[in-house]
Motif scaffolding. Structure first.
Motif, PDB file in Angstrom:
ATOM      1  N   SER A  15       0.665  -1.087  -0.035  1.00 42.64           N
ATOM      2  CA  SER A  15       0.047  -0.138   0.025  1.00 42.64           C
ATOM      3  C   SER A  15       0.790   1.137   0.004  1.00 42.64           C
ATOM      4  O   SER A  15       0.297   2.539  -0.136  1.00 42.64           O
ATOM      5  CB  SER A  15      -0.825  -0.260   1.365  1.00 42.64           C
ATOM      6  OG  SER A  15      -0.282   0.101   2.361  1.00 42.64           O
ATOM      7  N   VAL A  16       2.341   1.081   0.102  1.00 40.09           N
ATOM      8  CA  VAL A  16       3.072   2.414   0.017  1.00 40.09           C
ATOM      9  C   VAL A  16       3.035   2.823  -1.582  1.00 40.09           C
ATOM     10  O   VAL A  16       3.060   4.149  -1.645  1.00 40.09           O
ATOM     11  CB  VAL A  16       4.501   1.995   0.413  1.00 40.09           C
ATOM     12  CG1 VAL A  16       5.319   3.215   0.382  1.00 40.09           C
ATOM     13  CG2 VAL A  16       4.367   1.345   2.050  1.00 40.09           C
ATOM     14  N   ASN A  17       2.610   2.067  -2.435  1.00 40.28           N
ATOM     15  CA  ASN A  17       2.706   2.336  -3.818  1.00 40.28           C
ATOM     16  C   ASN A  17       3.685   3.198  -4.336  1.00 40.28           C
ATOM     17  O   ASN A  17       3.665   4.108  -5.216  1.00 40.28           O
ATOM     18  CB  ASN A  17       1.598   3.142  -3.910  1.00 40.28           C
ATOM     19  CG  ASN A  17       0.228   2.177  -3.771  1.00 40.28           C
ATOM     20  OD1 ASN A  17       0.282   1.189  -4.049  1.00 40.28           O
ATOM     21  ND2 ASN A  17      -0.961   2.730  -3.210  1.00 40.28           N
ATOM     22  N   ASP A  18       5.098   2.716  -3.947  1.00 37.71           N
ATOM     23  CA  ASP A  18       6.279   3.435  -4.155  1.00 37.71           C
ATOM     24  C   ASP A  18       7.295   2.646  -5.251  1.00 37.71           C
ATOM     25  O   ASP A  18       8.232   3.032  -5.720  1.00 37.71           O
ATOM     26  CB  ASP A  18       7.185   4.217  -3.282  1.00 37.71           C
ATOM     27  CG  ASP A  18       7.668   3.371  -2.025  1.00 37.71           C
ATOM     28  OD1 ASP A  18       7.269   2.243  -2.168  1.00 37.71           O
ATOM     29  OD2 ASP A  18       8.311   3.714  -1.450  1.00 37.71           O
ATOM     30  N   ALA A  97       6.748   7.960 -10.957  1.00 39.81           N
ATOM     31  CA  ALA A  97       7.455   8.948 -10.575  1.00 39.81           C
ATOM     32  C   ALA A  97       8.318   8.764  -9.149  1.00 39.81           C
ATOM     33  O   ALA A  97       9.381   9.142  -9.130  1.00 39.81           O
ATOM     34  CB  ALA A  97       6.691  10.399 -10.224  1.00 39.81           C
ATOM     35  N   LYS A  98       7.588   7.946  -8.277  1.00 34.34           N
ATOM     36  CA  LYS A  98       8.323   7.545  -6.954  1.00 34.34           C
ATOM     37  C   LYS A  98       9.386   6.522  -7.231  1.00 34.34           C
ATOM     38  O   LYS A  98      10.530   6.825  -6.686  1.00 34.34           O
ATOM     39  CB  LYS A  98       7.241   7.138  -6.034  1.00 34.34           C
ATOM     40  CG  LYS A  98       6.220   8.160  -5.663  1.00 34.34           C
ATOM     41  CD  LYS A  98       5.119   7.371  -4.771  1.00 34.34           C
ATOM     42  CE  LYS A  98       4.116   8.241  -4.175  1.00 34.34           C
ATOM     43  NZ  LYS A  98       3.039   7.512  -3.507  1.00 34.34           N
ATOM     44  N   CYS A  99       9.016   5.789  -8.357  1.00 35.48           N
ATOM     45  CA  CYS A  99      10.245   4.793  -8.475  1.00 35.48           C
ATOM     46  C   CYS A  99      11.531   5.532  -9.047  1.00 35.48           C
ATOM     47  O   CYS A  99      12.606   5.443  -8.691  1.00 35.48           O
ATOM     48  CB  CYS A  99       9.867   3.759  -9.612  1.00 35.48           C
ATOM     49  SG  CYS A  99       8.719   2.460  -8.923  1.00 35.48           S
ATOM     50  N   LEU A 100      11.092   6.396 -10.043  1.00 37.10           N
ATOM     51  CA  LEU A 100      12.558   7.477 -10.616  1.00 37.10           C
ATOM     52  C   LEU A 100      13.075   7.974  -9.310  1.00 37.10           C
ATOM     53  O   LEU A 100      14.297   8.145  -9.284  1.00 37.10           O
ATOM     54  CB  LEU A 100      11.723   8.337 -11.431  1.00 37.10           C
ATOM     55  CG  LEU A 100      11.347   7.755 -12.887  1.00 37.10           C
ATOM     56  CD1 LEU A 100      10.393   8.847 -13.655  1.00 37.10           C
ATOM     57  CD2 LEU A 100      12.345   7.315 -13.740  1.00 37.10           C
ATOM     58  N   ARG A 101      12.276   8.905  -8.485  1.00 39.97           N
ATOM     59  CA  ARG A 101      12.595   9.578  -7.271  1.00 39.97           C
ATOM     60  C   ARG A 101      13.629   8.633  -6.520  1.00 39.97           C
ATOM     61  O   ARG A 101      14.841   8.900  -6.279  1.00 39.97           O
ATOM     62  CB  ARG A 101      11.852  10.329  -6.741  1.00 39.97           C
ATOM     63  CG  ARG A 101      12.338  10.884  -5.412  1.00 39.97           C
ATOM     64  CD  ARG A 101      11.212  11.185  -4.647  1.00 39.97           C
ATOM     65  NE  ARG A 101      10.578  10.114  -4.078  1.00 39.97           N
ATOM     66  CZ  ARG A 101       9.345   9.708  -3.339  1.00 39.97           C
ATOM     67  NH1 ARG A 101       8.517  10.758  -3.277  1.00 39.97           N
ATOM     68  NH2 ARG A 101       9.007   8.612  -2.743  1.00 39.97           N
ATOM     69  N   ASP A 102      13.162   7.494  -5.912  1.00 41.09           N
ATOM     70  CA  ASP A 102      13.679   6.700  -4.954  1.00 41.09           C
ATOM     71  C   ASP A 102      15.027   5.921  -5.484  1.00 41.09           C
ATOM     72  O   ASP A 102      16.030   5.593  -4.908  1.00 41.09           O
ATOM     73  CB  ASP A 102      12.594   5.693  -4.491  1.00 41.09           C
ATOM     74  CG  ASP A 102      11.552   6.532  -3.658  1.00 41.09           C
ATOM     75  OD1 ASP A 102      11.666   7.492  -3.250  1.00 41.09           O
ATOM     76  OD2 ASP A 102      10.659   5.591  -3.347  1.00 41.09           O
ATOM     77  N   TYR A 103      14.869   5.673  -6.882  1.00 38.95           N
ATOM     78  CA  TYR A 103      16.024   5.055  -7.436  1.00 38.95           C
ATOM     79  C   TYR A 103      17.298   6.112  -8.115  1.00 38.95           C
ATOM     80  O   TYR A 103      18.166   5.894  -8.496  1.00 38.95           O
ATOM     81  CB  TYR A 103      15.838   4.296  -8.342  1.00 38.95           C
ATOM     82  CG  TYR A 103      15.248   2.782  -7.964  1.00 38.95           C
ATOM     83  CD1 TYR A 103      16.111   2.068  -7.328  1.00 38.95           C
ATOM     84  CD2 TYR A 103      13.806   2.503  -8.082  1.00 38.95           C
ATOM     85  CE1 TYR A 103      15.679   0.688  -6.903  1.00 38.95           C
ATOM     86  CE2 TYR A 103      13.480   1.080  -7.480  1.00 38.95           C
ATOM     87  CZ  TYR A 103      14.284   0.221  -7.093  1.00 38.95           C
ATOM     88  OH  TYR A 103      14.101  -0.771  -6.507  1.00 38.95           O
ATOM     89  N   GLY A 104      16.950   7.478  -7.999  1.00 37.68           N
ATOM     90  CA  GLY A 104      17.634   8.394  -8.430  1.00 37.68           C
ATOM     91  C   GLY A 104      17.824   8.670  -9.814  1.00 37.68           C
ATOM     92  O   GLY A 104      18.972   8.748 -10.432  1.00 37.68           O
ATOM     93  N   ILE A 105      16.862   8.311 -10.546  1.00 36.47           N
ATOM     94  CA  ILE A 105      16.698   8.179 -12.086  1.00 36.47           C
ATOM     95  C   ILE A 105      16.227   9.469 -12.413  1.00 36.47           C
ATOM     96  O   ILE A 105      15.221   9.861 -12.136  1.00 36.47           O
ATOM     97  CB  ILE A 105      16.156   6.980 -12.441  1.00 36.47           C
ATOM     98  CG1 ILE A 105      16.720   5.655 -12.165  1.00 36.47           C
ATOM     99  CG2 ILE A 105      15.910   6.978 -14.264  1.00 36.47           C
ATOM    100  CD1 ILE A 105      15.940   4.363 -12.476  1.00 36.47           C
ATOM    101  N   SER A 106      17.256  10.187 -13.422  1.00 37.01           N
ATOM    102  CA  SER A 106      16.494  11.432 -14.134  1.00 37.01           C
ATOM    103  C   SER A 106      15.861  11.042 -15.245  1.00 37.01           C
ATOM    104  O   SER A 106      16.204  10.187 -16.091  1.00 37.01           O
ATOM    105  CB  SER A 106      17.674  12.403 -13.981  1.00 37.01           C
ATOM    106  OG  SER A 106      18.288  12.742 -13.161  1.00 37.01           O
TER     107      SER A 106
END
Length: 187
Positions: A15-18, A97-106
């Motif tokens: 349920s965090v959905n990140d 967007a959260k996957c990109l952010r959390d993995y540091g992907i631009s």
């Protein structure tokens, strides 16, 4: 609005959905499928029983699957082929967007998208409701619900059913702020 769209769907492990546990992408042009991609994804996070029950995806199934960063070089060029489309798009856009952010992907700071749930509410009001499975039943479309590949294809097909109403669908395009993880307000 372009008649080339990139319909996508993600499944999540909790349920965090990140994080994603699966992604499906269907590129459609003028109502025809031109490319499809599906993969399980190792979310590197715990699974909750609700999500396992909903999607059928278990931790064992994804243990040796690629992580989101390992898939990014494959899915990025597919996602960039047209306007992104999803059913309940703010959810799918936020997970991406959260996957990109959390993995540091631009990636792009902003991307255009459309939501087939919102579109169908306005353009197909005669449907009993606007859930993906209900719309598929209404239109006689095949669906293996909560399988990201099947859901993405169904979403693309529903998009083109909305186009077939003859209404201008360009007004449904929104801009998603990938960095702030939210839809931009209309001006």
């Amino acid at each position: 609005m372009s008649q080339r769209v990139v319909a996508f769907d993600v499944e999540t492990p909790n349920s965090v959905n990140d994080r994603m546990s699966a992604i499906g992408i269907t590129v459609m042009e003028e109502g025809q499928v031109v490319e499809e991609f599906y993969s399980l994804v190792n979310p590197e996070e715990e699974f909750e029983p609700f999500n396992v029950e909903l999607t059928g995806i278990t931790p064992e199934m994804v243990a040796h699957e690629p992580t989101f960063p390992q898939l990014w070089d494959t899915i990025r060029p597919i996602l960039e082929q047209g306007v992104l489309v999803a059913h309940n798009a703010p959810f799918d856009m936020s997970v991406l967007a959260k996957c990109l952010r959390d993995y540091g992907i631009s990636w792009a700071k902003r991307v255009n998208y459309a939501c087939t749930c919102q579109m169908s509410r306005r353009l197909i009001p005669q449907s009993p409701n606007h859930k993906l499975n209900t719309l598929c039943d209404y239109f006689g479309l095949e669906l293996d619900h909560h399988h990201a590949g099947s859901d993405s294809r169904a979403c693309g097909e529903i998009y083109f059913r909305c186009v077939e109403t003859g209404e201008d669908v360009s007004g449904f395009v929104r801009t998603y702020d990938v960095e702030r993880i939210r839809t931009e307000k209309r001006r």
